[in-house]
Each structure stands twice: as C-alpha cells, then as structure tokens.
Design a protein around this motif. Sequence first.
Motif, PDB file in Angstrom:
ATOM      1  N   ARG A  62       5.383 -11.071   7.819  1.00  0.00           N
ATOM      2  CA  ARG A  62       6.387 -10.036   7.636  1.00  0.00           C
ATOM      3  C   ARG A  62       5.699  -8.742   7.214  1.00  0.00           C
ATOM      4  N   PHE A  63       6.087  -7.635   7.865  1.00  0.00           N
ATOM      5  CA  PHE A  63       5.575  -6.306   7.547  1.00  0.00           C
ATOM      6  C   PHE A  63       6.733  -5.337   7.468  1.00  0.00           C
ATOM      7  N   PHE A  64       6.641  -4.409   6.551  1.00  0.00           N
ATOM      8  CA  PHE A  64       7.608  -3.322   6.465  1.00  0.00           C
ATOM      9  C   PHE A  64       6.824  -2.047   6.191  1.00  0.00           C
ATOM     10  N   ILE A  65       6.984  -1.052   7.057  1.00  0.00           N
ATOM     11  CA  ILE A  65       6.320   0.240   6.900  1.00  0.00           C
ATOM     12  C   ILE A  65       7.395   1.308   6.982  1.00  0.00           C
ATOM     13  N   THR A  66       7.370   2.223   6.021  1.00  0.00           N
ATOM     14  CA  THR A  66       8.344   3.305   6.036  1.00  0.00           C
ATOM     15  C   THR A  66       7.720   4.610   5.565  1.00  0.00           C
ATOM     16  N   GLU A  67       8.135   5.693   6.177  1.00  0.00           N
ATOM     17  CA  GLU A  67       7.737   7.011   5.690  1.00  0.00           C
ATOM     18  C   GLU A  67       8.496   7.257   4.387  1.00  0.00           C
ATOM     19  N   ILE A  68       7.838   7.882   3.430  1.00  0.00           N
ATOM     20  CA  ILE A  68       8.469   8.086   2.122  1.00  0.00           C
ATOM     21  C   ILE A  68       8.514   9.561   1.759  1.00  0.00           C
ATOM     22  N   VAL A  69       9.399   9.883   0.852  1.00  0.00           N
ATOM     23  CA  VAL A  69       9.528  11.250   0.353  1.00  0.00           C
ATOM     24  C   VAL A  69       9.081  11.291  -1.105  1.00  0.00           C
ATOM     25  N   ASN A  70       8.874  12.484  -1.604  1.00  0.00           N
ATOM     26  CA  ASN A  70       8.405  12.663  -2.971  1.00  0.00           C
ATOM     27  C   ASN A  70       9.582  12.590  -3.942  1.00  0.00           C
ATOM     28  N   ASN A  71      10.129  11.402  -4.088  1.00  0.00           N
ATOM     29  CA  ASN A  71      11.223  11.120  -5.016  1.00  0.00           C
ATOM     30  C   ASN A  71      10.911   9.747  -5.586  1.00  0.00           C
TER      31      ASN A  71
ATOM     32  N   TYR B 163       0.842  -1.195   0.000  1.00  0.00           N
ATOM     33  CA  TYR B 163       0.000   0.000   0.000  1.00  0.00           C
ATOM     34  C   TYR B 163       0.874   1.240   0.000  1.00  0.00           C
ATOM     35  N   LEU B 164       0.406   2.253  -0.678  1.00  0.00           N
ATOM     36  CA  LEU B 164       0.939   3.597  -0.593  1.00  0.00           C
ATOM     37  C   LEU B 164      -0.180   4.411   0.035  1.00  0.00           C
ATOM     38  N   PHE B 165       0.104   5.135   1.122  1.00  0.00           N
ATOM     39  CA  PHE B 165      -0.986   5.782   1.844  1.00  0.00           C
ATOM     40  C   PHE B 165      -0.490   6.963   2.671  1.00  0.00           C
ATOM     41  N   ARG B 166      -1.436   7.715   3.205  1.00  0.00           N
ATOM     42  CA  ARG B 166      -1.159   8.773   4.170  1.00  0.00           C
ATOM     43  C   ARG B 166      -1.752   8.346   5.500  1.00  0.00           C
ATOM     44  N   SER B 167      -1.069   8.749   6.588  1.00  0.00           N
ATOM     45  CA  SER B 167      -1.552   8.401   7.914  1.00  0.00           C
ATOM     46  C   SER B 167      -1.139   9.455   8.926  1.00  0.00           C
ATOM     47  N   ASN B 168      -1.954   9.582   9.962  1.00  0.00           N
ATOM     48  CA  ASN B 168      -1.637  10.436  11.102  1.00  0.00           C
ATOM     49  C   ASN B 168      -0.921   9.654  12.200  1.00  0.00           C
ATOM     50  N   LEU B 169      -0.789   8.347  12.017  1.00  0.00           N
ATOM     51  CA  LEU B 169      -0.187   7.475  13.034  1.00  0.00           C
ATOM     52  C   LEU B 169       1.309   7.326  12.826  1.00  0.00           C
ATOM     53  N   THR B 170       2.002   6.938  13.888  1.00  0.00           N
ATOM     54  CA  THR B 170       3.409   6.553  13.760  1.00  0.00           C
ATOM     55  C   THR B 170       3.462   5.114  13.251  1.00  0.00           C
ATOM     56  N   THR B 171       4.628   4.685  12.802  1.00  0.00           N
ATOM     57  CA  THR B 171       4.753   3.304  12.338  1.00  0.00           C
ATOM     58  C   THR B 171       4.488   2.321  13.485  1.00  0.00           C
ATOM     59  N   LYS B 172       4.898   2.654  14.696  1.00  0.00           N
ATOM     60  CA  LYS B 172       4.618   1.775  15.845  1.00  0.00           C
ATOM     61  C   LYS B 172       3.117   1.665  16.096  1.00  0.00           C
ATOM     62  N   GLN B 173       2.407   2.775  16.028  1.00  0.00           N
ATOM     63  CA  GLN B 173       0.957   2.737  16.211  1.00  0.00           C
ATOM     64  C   GLN B 173       0.281   1.887  15.125  1.00  0.00           C
ATOM     65  N   MET B 174       0.804   1.962  13.913  1.00  0.00           N
ATOM     66  CA  MET B 174       0.247   1.154  12.821  1.00  0.00           C
ATOM     67  C   MET B 174       0.411  -0.332  13.110  1.00  0.00           C
ATOM     68  N   ILE B 175       1.618  -0.739  13.482  1.00  0.00           N
ATOM     69  CA  ILE B 175       1.877  -2.148  13.780  1.00  0.00           C
ATOM     70  C   ILE B 175       1.033  -2.602  14.965  1.00  0.00           C
ATOM     71  N   ASP B 176       0.874  -1.765  15.967  1.00  0.00           N
ATOM     72  CA  ASP B 176       0.041  -2.125  17.125  1.00  0.00           C
ATOM     73  C   ASP B 176      -1.401  -2.417  16.698  1.00  0.00           C
ATOM     74  N   LYS B 177      -1.913  -1.675  15.739  1.00  0.00           N
ATOM     75  CA  LYS B 177      -3.271  -1.931  15.247  1.00  0.00           C
ATOM     76  C   LYS B 177      -3.354  -3.238  14.452  1.00  0.00           C
ATOM     77  N   LEU B 178      -2.253  -3.617  13.813  1.00  0.00           N
ATOM     78  CA  LEU B 178      -2.231  -4.829  12.989  1.00  0.00           C
ATOM     79  C   LEU B 178      -1.918  -6.101  13.789  1.00  0.00           C
ATOM     80  N   LYS B 179      -1.255  -5.968  14.936  1.00  0.00           N
ATOM     81  CA  LYS B 179      -0.802  -7.120  15.721  1.00  0.00           C
ATOM     82  C   LYS B 179      -1.859  -8.193  15.978  1.00  0.00           C
ATOM     83  N   PRO B 180      -3.112  -7.830  16.257  1.00  0.00           N
ATOM     84  CA  PRO B 180      -4.099  -8.882  16.527  1.00  0.00           C
ATOM     85  C   PRO B 180      -4.316  -9.848  15.354  1.00  0.00           C
TER      86      PRO B 180
END
Length: 93
Positions: A65-74, A41-58
């Motif tokens: 395997r999960f990888f989440i990273t903040e991205i830049v416009n490049n 997914y490419l998306f926008r979020s108000n959450l931190t990456t830790k908060q995102m993983i916490d929501k997915l943990k259940p």
Amino acid sequence: MSKPYMLTYDLNSPGQNYDEVIKTIENDISTVCCKYWESSYLFRSNLTTKQMIDKLKPYLDKGDRFFITEIVNNKTGWLTPKQWDFINENIYD
C-alpha cells in the motif's frame, strides 16, 4: 519546479526489499526529504505522483500500500525544534 509531498507506505508481503524502495524514494523521487516516521516521508519532488509510483512499481506487489499526496504549508505536530527547522527551511521553502 519541485513541490512538497507526503508519502506513506506498507510493504505487506514477506521478503520485501525495503532497501530498494527507500533508495528509490531518497535518490530517484525526492530532491530533499526527511524520514522522521517508520514508513513515511516528507519530501520535495519535481515528479508527478504518477511518475513517483511508476518508479516504485518494480519493487511493489499487490499486497503493498502506498499513498502520496501534495501538501500545503498548514501543519502541526510533535517534532523537535531541529526537525521543525529542517521542514520549514527545506520542505516549505
């Protein structure tokens, strides 16, 4: 303030509930998203990456395997003009 992120995942155990993972990403984590790839997914979020993983943990187990990273416009790639328009107008606003 929302930021752009890229998330990619592999749910490796048999019988995984992809529907709950997808619903959480699309409804609880992102404010706007696009899913032009099988397990990314490419998306926008108000959450931190830790908060995102916490929501997915259940819905995850040790084999996933999960990888989440903040991205830049490049960016570059092979997408349709319509897909690029959506990304440029909604992900990199």
